[in-house]
Design a protein around this motif. Sequence first.
Motif, PDB file in Angstrom:
ATOM      1  N   UNK A  71       0.844  -1.197   0.000  1.00  0.00           N
ATOM      2  CA  UNK A  71       0.000   0.000   0.000  1.00  0.00           C
ATOM      3  C   UNK A  71       0.871   1.235   0.000  1.00  0.00           C
ATOM      4  N   UNK A  72       0.443   2.253  -0.744  1.00  0.00           N
ATOM      5  CA  UNK A  72       1.159   3.523  -0.730  1.00  0.00           C
ATOM      6  C   UNK A  72       1.284   4.021   0.709  1.00  0.00           C
ATOM      7  N   UNK A  73       2.473   4.453   1.082  1.00  0.00           N
ATOM      8  CA  UNK A  73       2.689   4.938   2.446  1.00  0.00           C
ATOM      9  C   UNK A  73       1.882   6.196   2.726  1.00  0.00           C
ATOM     10  N   UNK A  74       1.594   6.957   1.693  1.00  0.00           N
ATOM     11  CA  UNK A  74       0.798   8.172   1.868  1.00  0.00           C
ATOM     12  C   UNK A  74      -0.125   8.372   0.676  1.00  0.00           C
ATOM     13  N   UNK A  75      -1.017   9.316   0.804  1.00  0.00           N
ATOM     14  CA  UNK A  75      -1.959   9.617  -0.264  1.00  0.00           C
ATOM     15  C   UNK A  75      -1.215  10.128  -1.504  1.00  0.00           C
ATOM     16  N   UNK A  76      -1.761   9.865  -2.674  1.00  0.00           N
ATOM     17  CA  UNK A  76      -1.166  10.352  -3.920  1.00  0.00           C
ATOM     18  C   UNK A  76      -1.122  11.876  -3.881  1.00  0.00           C
ATOM     19  N   UNK A  77       0.025  12.433  -4.190  1.00  0.00           N
ATOM     20  CA  UNK A  77       0.221  13.885  -4.076  1.00  0.00           C
ATOM     21  C   UNK A  77      -0.055  14.605  -5.393  1.00  0.00           C
ATOM     22  N   UNK A  78      -0.130  15.915  -5.288  1.00  0.00           N
ATOM     23  CA  UNK A  78      -0.266  16.742  -6.490  1.00  0.00           C
ATOM     24  C   UNK A  78       0.886  16.510  -7.455  1.00  0.00           C
ATOM     25  N   UNK A  79       2.091  16.381  -6.927  1.00  0.00           N
ATOM     26  CA  UNK A  79       3.260  16.166  -7.781  1.00  0.00           C
ATOM     27  C   UNK A  79       3.153  14.843  -8.518  1.00  0.00           C
ATOM     28  N   UNK A  80       2.740  13.793  -7.832  1.00  0.00           N
ATOM     29  CA  UNK A  80       2.602  12.480  -8.464  1.00  0.00           C
ATOM     30  C   UNK A  80       1.508  12.499  -9.524  1.00  0.00           C
ATOM     31  N   UNK A  81       0.386  13.129  -9.210  1.00  0.00           N
ATOM     32  CA  UNK A  81      -0.716  13.187 -10.173  1.00  0.00           C
ATOM     33  C   UNK A  81      -0.313  14.019 -11.386  1.00  0.00           C
ATOM     34  N   UNK A  82       0.488  15.047 -11.164  1.00  0.00           N
ATOM     35  CA  UNK A  82       0.983  15.870 -12.272  1.00  0.00           C
ATOM     36  C   UNK A  82       1.805  15.041 -13.248  1.00  0.00           C
TER      37      UNK A  82
END
Length: 334
Positions: A71-82
Amino acid sequence: MLSMDSGAMCHNSAIPSRFAALEKSNDSIQHIKGQDQAEMVLIPGGSFQMGSTNFEDAQPLHQVKVNAFYMDAHEVTNAQFSEFVKATGYKTVAERELDPKDFPGADPALLVPGSAVFSAPKNVQNLQNHLQWWEYIPGANWRHPEGPNSQIKGKENHPVTQVAYQDAEAYAKWAGKRLPTEAEWEFAAKAGKHQSETYYWGSEKLEDGKWLANIYQGQFPTKNSKEDGFETTAPVKSFPANAYGLYDMEGNVWEWCSDYYRPDYYQHSPKDNPKGPNDSYDPQEPGTVKRVQRGGSFLCNDQYCERYKAGSRGKGEINSPTNNVGFRCVKDVK
């Protein structure tokens, strides 16, 4: 468009086919890097008591087994979605033109791309009508979470929001992952904690005078005292991780799960790796399709939306993104 649901309201480029080498951290939590370079944590799998006696749609408590997964350690970030958008040219639901055929009787001039944004009212008549603090804002989307005058520059490490279910699903597919089932999400959030704990982290809201999650303090929805330091989203990893090394499993933003939502599902849920019902039904809005959301958001509080607490369930209409809903991904263990 803005759904009447209050769950979240409270609530193809070439990529490597395998993960990078597995590595172990000093605390014995296993980490890997996903295909999107996101840090992932090995969730060992096992059996647990799923649900909560405090919420009708989270009953009855029932024994569930889940297989191991990452599982991803944290929520998907703006940078990752970009990076996802840059690689694929993907356009989110909130950015797409609206088809008048889908909204019979509506003024076509009002059918402009946008999304729902929380806006603190000066006063409220009661807490039964959430439309007092939610507004459909033209131009609101993941790049402009609070409307066209807002931006994500400087918030690259905040969780991406204003993502509909299909947006989250598209990202997960691109990254070689998937969205978690509701059972996987709860197992990971509980991280071996005792069933009687009020919150996923334990029984107390504060530790050494500090809040343990990004939720709402003050008088909801008119005055946010921001005792936890944040009015809206917080950068990922701003609060302590749980025993599995996962951040923000409570508060910050709601997280999409792959299960359809039905309030009666737990009455006949399978015990082995349940994946949710075959269709959606919410008696509050029978005509809408909803998926489960978990974990609560920066708007959750004990006055109105308590569904950030352990074992509770949220829900969201699949095409109604808001500025307090995001997601994280999982990956099967091969």
